[in-house]
Design a protein around this motif. Structure first.
Motif, mmCIF file in Angstrom:
data_model
loop_
_atom_site.group_PDB
_atom_site.id
_atom_site.type_symbol
_atom_site.label_atom_id
_atom_site.label_comp_id
_atom_site.label_asym_id
_atom_site.label_seq_id
_atom_site.Cartn_x
_atom_site.Cartn_y
_atom_site.Cartn_z
ATOM 1 N N ILE A 133 0.958 -1.272 0.576
ATOM 2 C CA ILE A 133 0.367 -0.128 -0.139
ATOM 3 C C ILE A 133 0.903 1.078 -0.212
ATOM 4 O O ILE A 133 0.488 2.164 -0.606
ATOM 5 C CB ILE A 133 -0.823 0.110 1.034
ATOM 6 N N ALA A 166 -4.756 -2.504 -2.833
ATOM 7 C CA ALA A 166 -5.161 -1.345 -1.793
ATOM 8 C C ALA A 166 -6.043 -1.092 -3.065
ATOM 9 O O ALA A 166 -7.142 -0.507 -2.572
ATOM 10 C CB ALA A 166 -4.072 0.217 -3.002
ATOM 11 N N VAL A 191 -6.029 4.467 6.483
ATOM 12 C CA VAL A 191 -4.237 4.228 6.963
ATOM 13 C C VAL A 191 -3.323 4.524 8.617
ATOM 14 O O VAL A 191 -3.726 5.402 9.051
ATOM 15 C CB VAL A 191 -3.395 3.696 5.593
ATOM 16 N N LEU A 250 -8.482 5.763 2.927
ATOM 17 C CA LEU A 250 -6.920 5.305 2.355
ATOM 18 C C LEU A 250 -7.427 5.893 0.709
ATOM 19 O O LEU A 250 -6.200 6.228 0.354
ATOM 20 C CB LEU A 250 -7.128 3.719 1.380
ATOM 21 N N THR A 286 2.764 8.953 -2.573
ATOM 22 C CA THR A 286 1.419 9.148 -0.992
ATOM 23 C C THR A 286 1.463 10.531 0.140
ATOM 24 O O THR A 286 2.561 10.898 -0.932
ATOM 25 C CB THR A 286 1.277 8.399 0.446
ATOM 26 N N ILE A 318 -3.274 -1.715 8.625
ATOM 27 C CA ILE A 318 -4.700 -0.876 7.906
ATOM 28 C C ILE A 318 -5.707 -1.381 8.634
ATOM 29 O O ILE A 318 -5.123 -3.215 9.473
ATOM 30 C CB ILE A 318 -4.251 -2.177 6.918
#
Lengths: 162, 288
Positions: B116, B126, B136, B149, B159, B170
């Motif tokens: 991820i 993902a 997350v 996410l 990200t 997660i």
């Protein structure tokens, strides 16, 4: 960096650069050339070794990550001059053509029959799906792994009860 | 192929890992499963000066339900997801995806946190986590924060994570009764990236759709959540017609490019087919 790795049961110490891949540590530092390099891009599985009994691609792991852990290569399968059941079965069932993928196939097969004593054809094919045989000799590889499982189970049954 | 030189740090605790990240910042990368990072380093697409190996950090490999949520530690290997009884019995979308990730050997090392945080739009998990509405957890020496996410993913390989942060967990809303889901993936061969992947999660209540989640793989700059399709489904009856409309909306939301795996038009068509097929399968499971 100094590391100690148990290789095929025996501790080995080496002073390595962190960027040295596990496959190079095994082949060049430890001199065990049964572990092959195929694609070098995590695709083919020729470099498969067992890390604490679990099959991994040694081209996609740094040698320093194996510090304090245990590695089994194809050289570690036979013991006391006796072929491992997987080796005997590959020989008997012609589970190899050019031989390049064979160490990886045998190690994956050995790990599989350790946790699944009677794998179906589908289970064997699923287990070896990260290992490529460029001769496309899959039929006999599958047959050999299943035969190894059967022979291992048979040998176990013959052992006197503890 | 040899990566460029780096300094190797083996963190024994999470605090140690976070302190190393705080010290080296942009020049450091977290080494977990390494199944994407090491190939990228070998190809010299990535050349961090410092690697922080977190493989021996304890407490990051749990899969457990707690306080109304499924919490998955960042170091959980794909193989552990694949063989988890909890996942198999209650989270069918994850259970369907896990054995389709890469190949069995890669799954022995690759981790969910790595997958991820790497933010490759061809990554499978993902999409699954978008469909499930996951968040997350990002930790740094200074504290922690939790992000949905869909906000965490910014662009390909990009990200919201800061250089001193590590993705540690997660969090997925706990499975509801009358739910179903699956992951459909088209790949040319085992281990190839998805041509197209579709994750679906569906919850029914009183004959209507209480919640629908749809995540798309390999058809955009990030894994995509087909939000318009999800909104069209929410509150609707779970009919083939509603599913066909959702599939049309999901295909319209996809932005595939033509490449060696297929034309953009073809991939959009596969999204349409897989969304319909996935929703129908999820409906069966939810009704069972």
């Amino acid at each position: 960096m100094e590391i100690t790795v148990t290789v095929n049961g025996a501790p080995r110490t080496a002073d390595v650069e962190p960027r040295m891949l596990l496959v190079h540590l095994i082949r060049e530092t430890f001199g065990l050339t049964g572990t092959h390099i195929g694609c070098d891009t995590t695709s083919c599985g020729a470099c498969t070794v067992l890390l604490d009994g679990v099959p991994v691609k040694s081209c996609t792991l740094f040698g320093v990550q194996a510090d304090g852990r245990s590695i089994t290569t194809v050289e570690g399968l036979a013991s006391g001059g006796e072929l491992h059941p997987i080796q005997a079965a590959f020989k008997e069932h012609h589970g190899l053509q050019c031989g390049y993928c064979t160490p990886g196939m045998m190690l994956v097969g050995a790990a599989l029959i350790e946790r699944n004593p009677a794998p179906s054809e589908e289970e064997v094919r699923f287990a070896i799906s990260g290992n490529i045989c460029r001769c496309t000799g899959y039929m006999n590889i599958v047959k050999a792994i299943q035969a190894a499982a059967a022979s291992k189970a048979g040998a176990g049954a013959d052992e006197p009860a503890a | 192929m040899l990566p460029s030189r780096f300094e190797y740090h083996r963190a024994e605790t999470l605090d140690e890992a976070l302190s190393l990240l705080a010290t080296y910042g942009e020049d450091a990368k977290v080494l977990a499963g390494g199944q994407s990072l090491i190939p990228m380093m070998k190809l010299r697409f990535a050349y961090p000066g410092h690697l922080v190996d977190v493989n021996r950090v304890p407490g990051l490999d749990g899969i457990e339900e707690r306080d109304g949520a499924l919490r998955i530690g960042a170091l959980v290997r794909h193989h552990a997801l694949e063989t988890s009884e909890l996942i198999r019995s209650r989270y069918p979308t994850i259970a369907a995806a896990a054995p389709q990730i890469a190949d069995p050997l890669v799954r022995n090392l690759g981790t969910i946190g790595g997958s991820i945080a790497h933010a490759d739009p061809a990554g499978d998990l993902a999409s699954v986590m978008l469909a499930l509405g996951a968040t997350v957890v990002l930790r740094s020496s200074g504290g922690s924060r939790e992000l949905p996410l869909r906000e965490f993913l910014v662009d390909t390989f990009t990200t919201q994570i800061r250089p001193d942060e590590m993705l540690t967990e997660i969090v997925v809303p706990a499975a509801e009764p009358s739910s179903g889901g699956t992951y459909l993936k088209q790949e040319r061969k085992v281990g190839d990236w998805a041509t197209v992947g579709v994750a679906v999660a569906l919850t029914l209540r009183d004959g209507r759709i209480a919640r629908a989640g749809i995540g798309l793989t390999s058809v955009g700059l990030t894994n995509l959540e087909a939000t318009e399709a999800e909104e069209a489904l929410a509150g609707a009856e779970p009919t083939d017609e509603a599913f066909a409309e959702a599939a049309r909306l999901a295909a319209a939301a996809a932005h595939p490019v033509s490449d060696v795996r297929g034309s953009a038009e073809y991939k959009r068509h596969v999204v349409d087919v897989y969304v319909r097929r996935g929703l129908a399968r999820a409906r069966e499971m939810a009704a069972a």
